[in-house]
Motif scaffolding. Structure first.
Motif, mmCIF file in Angstrom:
data_model
loop_
_atom_site.group_PDB
_atom_site.id
_atom_site.type_symbol
_atom_site.label_atom_id
_atom_site.label_comp_id
_atom_site.label_asym_id
_atom_site.label_seq_id
_atom_site.Cartn_x
_atom_site.Cartn_y
_atom_site.Cartn_z
ATOM 1 N N ASN A 121 0.640 -1.226 -0.060
ATOM 2 C CA ASN A 121 -0.029 -0.170 -0.022
ATOM 3 C C ASN A 121 0.846 1.223 -0.157
ATOM 4 O O ASN A 121 0.522 2.360 -0.635
ATOM 5 C CB ASN A 121 -0.965 -0.157 1.236
ATOM 6 N N ARG A 122 1.972 1.272 0.527
ATOM 7 C CA ARG A 122 2.768 2.114 0.886
ATOM 8 C C ARG A 122 3.351 2.549 -0.610
ATOM 9 O O ARG A 122 3.688 3.724 -1.123
ATOM 10 C CB ARG A 122 4.120 2.151 1.614
ATOM 11 N N LEU A 123 3.629 1.532 -1.626
ATOM 12 C CA LEU A 123 4.111 1.812 -2.871
ATOM 13 C C LEU A 123 3.207 2.015 -4.023
ATOM 14 O O LEU A 123 3.543 1.995 -4.918
ATOM 15 C CB LEU A 123 5.046 0.586 -3.184
ATOM 16 N N LYS A 124 1.842 2.082 -3.646
ATOM 17 C CA LYS A 124 0.829 2.121 -4.434
ATOM 18 C C LYS A 124 1.028 3.459 -5.560
ATOM 19 O O LYS A 124 0.863 3.507 -6.624
ATOM 20 C CB LYS A 124 -0.458 2.047 -4.073
ATOM 21 N N GLY A 125 1.256 4.415 -4.764
ATOM 22 C CA GLY A 125 1.264 6.006 -5.211
ATOM 23 C C GLY A 125 2.751 6.355 -5.875
ATOM 24 O O GLY A 125 3.555 5.440 -5.812
ATOM 25 N N TRP A 126 2.710 7.615 -6.167
ATOM 26 C CA TRP A 126 3.959 8.011 -6.973
ATOM 27 C C TRP A 126 4.980 8.534 -5.725
ATOM 28 O O TRP A 126 6.137 8.815 -6.097
ATOM 29 C CB TRP A 126 3.891 9.207 -7.890
ATOM 30 N N ARG A 127 4.466 8.528 -4.682
ATOM 31 C CA ARG A 127 5.210 9.069 -3.534
ATOM 32 C C ARG A 127 5.072 7.996 -2.446
ATOM 33 O O ARG A 127 4.043 7.325 -2.271
ATOM 34 C CB ARG A 127 5.062 10.456 -3.229
ATOM 35 N N MET A 128 6.083 8.209 -1.346
ATOM 36 C CA MET A 128 5.895 7.270 -0.187
ATOM 37 C C MET A 128 5.011 8.171 0.772
ATOM 38 O O MET A 128 5.183 8.995 1.099
ATOM 39 C CB MET A 128 7.088 6.988 0.523
ATOM 40 N N ARG A 129 3.984 7.214 1.081
ATOM 41 C CA ARG A 129 3.260 7.711 2.060
ATOM 42 C C ARG A 129 3.458 7.307 3.450
ATOM 43 O O ARG A 129 3.793 6.161 3.754
ATOM 44 C CB ARG A 129 1.789 7.302 1.962
ATOM 45 N N PRO A 130 3.333 8.186 4.457
ATOM 46 C CA PRO A 130 3.518 7.590 5.922
ATOM 47 C C PRO A 130 2.713 6.953 6.482
ATOM 48 O O PRO A 130 1.462 6.885 5.918
ATOM 49 C CB PRO A 130 3.803 9.029 6.758
ATOM 50 N N SER A 131 2.891 6.146 7.676
ATOM 51 C CA SER A 131 1.946 5.277 8.013
ATOM 52 C C SER A 131 0.874 5.983 8.564
ATOM 53 O O SER A 131 0.809 7.056 8.897
ATOM 54 C CB SER A 131 2.733 4.386 9.029
ATOM 55 N N HIS A 132 -0.223 5.295 9.251
ATOM 56 C CA HIS A 132 -1.473 6.000 9.734
ATOM 57 C C HIS A 132 -0.965 6.469 11.177
ATOM 58 O O HIS A 132 -1.605 7.506 11.442
ATOM 59 C CB HIS A 132 -2.537 4.880 10.076
ATOM 60 N N GLY A 133 -0.207 5.901 12.038
ATOM 61 C CA GLY A 133 0.482 6.640 13.129
ATOM 62 C C GLY A 133 1.160 8.053 12.845
ATOM 63 O O GLY A 133 0.721 8.922 13.532
ATOM 64 N N ILE A 134 1.876 7.997 11.802
ATOM 65 C CA ILE A 134 2.575 9.380 11.694
ATOM 66 C C ILE A 134 1.604 10.374 11.211
ATOM 67 O O ILE A 134 1.866 11.561 11.324
ATOM 68 C CB ILE A 134 3.658 8.886 10.569
ATOM 69 N N ALA A 136 -1.617 10.392 11.956
ATOM 70 C CA ALA A 136 -2.272 11.013 13.051
ATOM 71 C C ALA A 136 -1.762 11.755 13.756
ATOM 72 O O ALA A 136 -2.090 12.948 14.585
ATOM 73 C CB ALA A 136 -2.965 9.755 13.941
ATOM 74 N N ALA A 137 -0.124 11.676 14.068
ATOM 75 C CA ALA A 137 0.512 12.569 14.631
ATOM 76 C C ALA A 137 0.736 13.828 14.048
ATOM 77 O O ALA A 137 0.833 14.908 14.773
ATOM 78 C CB ALA A 137 1.914 11.739 14.970
ATOM 79 N N LYS A 138 0.776 13.880 12.944
ATOM 80 C CA LYS A 138 0.872 15.241 12.023
ATOM 81 C C LYS A 138 -0.530 16.095 12.049
ATOM 82 O O LYS A 138 -0.285 17.112 12.394
ATOM 83 C CB LYS A 138 1.179 14.898 10.525
ATOM 84 N N LYS A 139 -1.384 15.159 11.928
ATOM 85 C CA LYS A 139 -2.961 15.767 12.214
ATOM 86 C C LYS A 139 -2.943 16.380 13.469
ATOM 87 O O LYS A 139 -3.459 17.713 13.443
ATOM 88 C CB LYS A 139 -3.984 14.750 11.787
ATOM 89 N N ALA A 140 -2.642 15.700 14.441
ATOM 90 C CA ALA A 140 -2.771 16.133 16.077
ATOM 91 C C ALA A 140 -1.832 17.255 16.121
ATOM 92 O O ALA A 140 -2.138 18.286 16.686
ATOM 93 C CB ALA A 140 -2.502 15.040 16.702
ATOM 94 N N GLY A 141 -0.714 17.283 15.241
ATOM 95 C CA GLY A 141 0.311 18.391 15.757
ATOM 96 C C GLY A 141 -0.349 19.616 15.016
ATOM 97 O O GLY A 141 -0.088 20.908 15.605
ATOM 98 N N ALA A 142 -0.984 19.573 13.730
ATOM 99 C CA ALA A 142 -1.411 20.599 12.988
ATOM 100 C C ALA A 142 -2.624 21.542 14.005
ATOM 101 O O ALA A 142 -2.714 22.368 13.956
ATOM 102 C CB ALA A 142 -1.902 20.201 11.555
#
Length: 153
Positions: A121-134, A136-142
């Motif tokens: 699933n990480r390799l599906k798109g053209w860029r590396m997507r962070p895992s759900h935990g990361i 969620a942490a970014k969203k909480a920080g924002a």
């Protein structure tokens, strides 16, 4: 008086591999019939000698069939073939029961499948997507940054 032996080859340390496979649809599903994939160089006497000496099986009959190489597929300019082999159908005097399938959770296969799915699933798109935990942490920080800017204003 010459010594008679069954097979043509003496087996001290076996270097050949006999692979036990499930019986095909054309072979009657008897509980005392086993099917092996064996090297084409082995004959019936060698197979019987191998199984009786190493695995202590009492073998009644040995039937063999040479299976030809088959076309496996094409990849561009190359043609791939499945390797030829010999199939040996053995009848033994006692009943044979296939062992039960092992529990995959015991070997950690479930976790490995989940990890593999996550990596795909990480390799599906053209860029590396962070895992759900990361994420969620970014969203909480924002959200925390937005809340603190609202408090200052």
């Amino acid at each position: 008086m010459p010594v008679l032996r069954e097979g043509l080859k003496k087996i001290y340390f076996p270097s050949t591999v006999l692979k036990l496979v499930r019986n095909g649809p054309n072979i009657p599903q008897m509980s005392n019939t086993l099917t092996f994939k064996v090297p084409p160089s082995m004959n019936k006497f060698d197979i019987k000698s191998y199984l009786s000496n190493i695995y202590k099986l009492n073998i009644l009959t040995v039937r063999t069939a040479n299976m030809p190489a088959k076309l496996a597929g094409t990849g561009g300019n190359t043609i791939m073939k499945r390797q030829k082999f010999k199939k040996a159908i053995i009848t033994i005097d006692e009943e044979f029961k296939w062992p039960d399938a092992p529990d995959s959770a015991h070997f950690g296969i479930k976790e490995a499948d989940n990890e593999r799915a996550r990596m795909l699933n990480r390799l599906k798109g053209w860029r590396m997507r962070p895992s759900h935990g990361i994420q969620a942490a970014k969203k909480a920080g924002a959200e925390a940054a937005a809340a603190s800017s609202d408090v200052k204003a």
